[in-house]
Design a protein around this motif. Structure first.
Motif, mmCIF file in Angstrom:
data_model
loop_
_atom_site.group_PDB
_atom_site.id
_atom_site.type_symbol
_atom_site.label_atom_id
_atom_site.label_comp_id
_atom_site.label_asym_id
_atom_site.label_seq_id
_atom_site.Cartn_x
_atom_site.Cartn_y
_atom_site.Cartn_z
ATOM 1 N N GLY A 36 -16.585 -11.042 -14.429
ATOM 2 C CA GLY A 36 -15.290 -10.708 -15.011
ATOM 3 C C GLY A 36 -14.995 -9.222 -14.928
ATOM 4 O O GLY A 36 -13.865 -8.816 -14.650
ATOM 5 N N VAL A 37 -16.017 -8.417 -15.173
ATOM 6 C CA VAL A 37 -15.854 -6.965 -15.069
ATOM 7 C C VAL A 37 -15.585 -6.571 -13.622
ATOM 8 O O VAL A 37 -14.657 -5.809 -13.339
ATOM 9 C CB VAL A 37 -17.105 -6.229 -15.612
ATOM 10 N N VAL A 38 -16.367 -7.125 -12.708
ATOM 11 C CA VAL A 38 -16.250 -6.737 -11.294
ATOM 12 C C VAL A 38 -14.876 -7.065 -10.734
ATOM 13 O O VAL A 38 -14.224 -6.211 -10.129
ATOM 14 C CB VAL A 38 -17.364 -7.386 -10.443
ATOM 15 N N TRP A 39 -14.387 -8.294 -10.926
ATOM 16 C CA TRP A 39 -13.099 -8.629 -10.305
ATOM 17 C C TRP A 39 -11.970 -7.819 -10.909
ATOM 18 O O TRP A 39 -11.028 -7.432 -10.219
ATOM 19 C CB TRP A 39 -12.830 -10.136 -10.292
ATOM 20 N N ARG A 40 -12.053 -7.535 -12.199
ATOM 21 C CA ARG A 40 -11.002 -6.732 -12.842
ATOM 22 C C ARG A 40 -11.022 -5.287 -12.343
ATOM 23 O O ARG A 40 -9.975 -4.675 -12.122
ATOM 24 C CB ARG A 40 -11.148 -6.792 -14.360
ATOM 25 N N LEU A 41 -12.224 -4.740 -12.159
ATOM 26 C CA LEU A 41 -12.326 -3.371 -11.647
ATOM 27 C C LEU A 41 -11.912 -3.285 -10.176
ATOM 28 O O LEU A 41 -11.303 -2.295 -9.767
ATOM 29 C CB LEU A 41 -13.742 -2.827 -11.841
ATOM 30 N N VAL A 42 -12.214 -4.304 -9.400
ATOM 31 C CA VAL A 42 -11.782 -4.312 -7.994
ATOM 32 C C VAL A 42 -10.256 -4.349 -7.914
ATOM 33 O O VAL A 42 -9.645 -3.583 -7.162
ATOM 34 C CB VAL A 42 -12.415 -5.492 -7.213
ATOM 35 N N ALA A 43 -9.636 -5.215 -8.696
ATOM 36 C CA ALA A 43 -8.165 -5.298 -8.701
ATOM 37 C C ALA A 43 -7.563 -3.957 -9.109
ATOM 38 O O ALA A 43 -6.652 -3.442 -8.448
ATOM 39 C CB ALA A 43 -7.690 -6.410 -9.633
ATOM 40 N N ALA A 44 -8.079 -3.360 -10.182
ATOM 41 C CA ALA A 44 -7.572 -2.067 -10.641
ATOM 42 C C ALA A 44 -7.805 -0.992 -9.591
ATOM 43 O O ALA A 44 -6.941 -0.137 -9.352
ATOM 44 C CB ALA A 44 -8.225 -1.680 -11.962
ATOM 45 N N GLY A 45 -8.956 -1.042 -8.939
ATOM 46 C CA GLY A 45 -9.266 -0.066 -7.891
ATOM 47 C C GLY A 45 -8.313 -0.149 -6.716
ATOM 48 O O GLY A 45 -7.937 0.875 -6.133
ATOM 49 N N ILE A 46 -7.910 -1.359 -6.374
ATOM 50 C CA ILE A 46 -6.943 -1.521 -5.282
ATOM 51 C C ILE A 46 -5.610 -0.893 -5.674
ATOM 52 O O ILE A 46 -4.980 -0.188 -4.873
ATOM 53 C CB ILE A 46 -6.790 -3.002 -4.893
ATOM 54 N N PHE A 47 -5.170 -1.126 -6.908
ATOM 55 C CA PHE A 47 -3.928 -0.512 -7.375
ATOM 56 C C PHE A 47 -4.032 1.014 -7.358
ATOM 57 O O PHE A 47 -3.155 1.700 -6.836
ATOM 58 C CB PHE A 47 -3.598 -0.968 -8.803
ATOM 59 N N ILE A 48 -5.080 1.548 -7.956
ATOM 60 C CA ILE A 48 -5.233 2.995 -8.077
ATOM 61 C C ILE A 48 -5.394 3.636 -6.705
ATOM 62 O O ILE A 48 -4.754 4.653 -6.400
ATOM 63 C CB ILE A 48 -6.409 3.336 -9.016
ATOM 64 N N GLY A 49 -6.231 3.040 -5.849
ATOM 65 C CA GLY A 49 -6.429 3.589 -4.508
ATOM 66 C C GLY A 49 -5.157 3.562 -3.679
ATOM 67 O O GLY A 49 -4.842 4.532 -2.971
ATOM 68 N N SER A 50 -4.406 2.481 -3.776
ATOM 69 C CA SER A 50 -3.149 2.369 -3.031
ATOM 70 C C SER A 50 -2.138 3.404 -3.514
ATOM 71 O O SER A 50 -1.450 4.043 -2.713
ATOM 72 C CB SER A 50 -2.563 0.963 -3.174
ATOM 73 N N ALA A 51 -2.053 3.573 -4.822
ATOM 74 C CA ALA A 51 -1.123 4.558 -5.382
ATOM 75 C C ALA A 51 -1.543 5.978 -4.988
ATOM 76 O O ALA A 51 -0.685 6.820 -4.683
ATOM 77 C CB ALA A 51 -1.051 4.413 -6.896
ATOM 78 N N LEU A 52 -2.841 6.251 -4.961
ATOM 79 C CA LEU A 52 -3.317 7.567 -4.526
ATOM 80 C C LEU A 52 -2.936 7.837 -3.073
ATOM 81 O O LEU A 52 -2.520 8.945 -2.728
ATOM 82 C CB LEU A 52 -4.829 7.678 -4.701
ATOM 83 N N LEU A 53 -3.069 6.829 -2.226
ATOM 84 C CA LEU A 53 -2.704 6.978 -0.819
ATOM 85 C C LEU A 53 -1.215 7.293 -0.676
ATOM 86 O O LEU A 53 -0.822 8.188 0.083
ATOM 87 C CB LEU A 53 -3.071 5.719 -0.039
ATOM 88 N N VAL A 54 -0.378 6.580 -1.410
ATOM 89 C CA VAL A 54 1.065 6.851 -1.374
ATOM 90 C C VAL A 54 1.341 8.264 -1.872
ATOM 91 O O VAL A 54 2.129 9.003 -1.270
ATOM 92 C CB VAL A 54 1.853 5.815 -2.208
#
Length: 122
Positions: A36-54
């Motif tokens: 549960g921790v891993v999938w939630r952190l992966v999802a959040a990481g995708i959001f944060i990483g994508s926003a950082l790239l933009v």
């Protein structure tokens, strides 16, 4: 990016606020198992990483929209799937559903603003 920069800032701000706070919530939640921790952190990481790239592209004056399009598609897709699950699942309280409906609606609105008014290069 041909989109006006001011249109993108609300999406970036919203994404960072929501998903950085989500990381904090996940890390302090003692009720989640490891998966549960891993999938939630992966999802959040995708959001944060994508926003950082933009954000990096925005600051550097980049002209490619691919990262913005990806963030927009990921944001809408995630909320359609996960938000839809939350809204139809009877296990969640009305308050929980209302909060997530508001998160979903705000995400949709900031995505719409970010991608509106753009024109292809001629």
């Amino acid at each position: 990016m041909r989109t006006k920069k001011w249109r993108i800032l609300p999406l970036l701000t919203w994404t960072f606020v929501v998903w950085v706070s989500r990381v904090r919530n996940v890390l302090v939640n003692q009720d989640l198992d490891r998966a549960g921790v891993v999938w939630r952190l992966v999802a959040a990481g995708i959001f944060i990483g994508s926003a950082l790239l933009v954000l990096v592209q925005l600051i550097s004056g980049g002209t490619k929209r691919a990262s913005l399009n990806w963030l927009a598609a990921w944001s809408v897709g995630f909320w359609v799937v996960r938000g839809g699950e939350i809204l139809i699942d009877g296990a969640w309280s009305f308050g929980f559903k209302a909060i997530h409906a508001a998160l979903m609606a705000t995400t949709f609105a900031t995505v719409a603003l970010a991608i509106s008014g753009s024109r292809p290069r001629k």
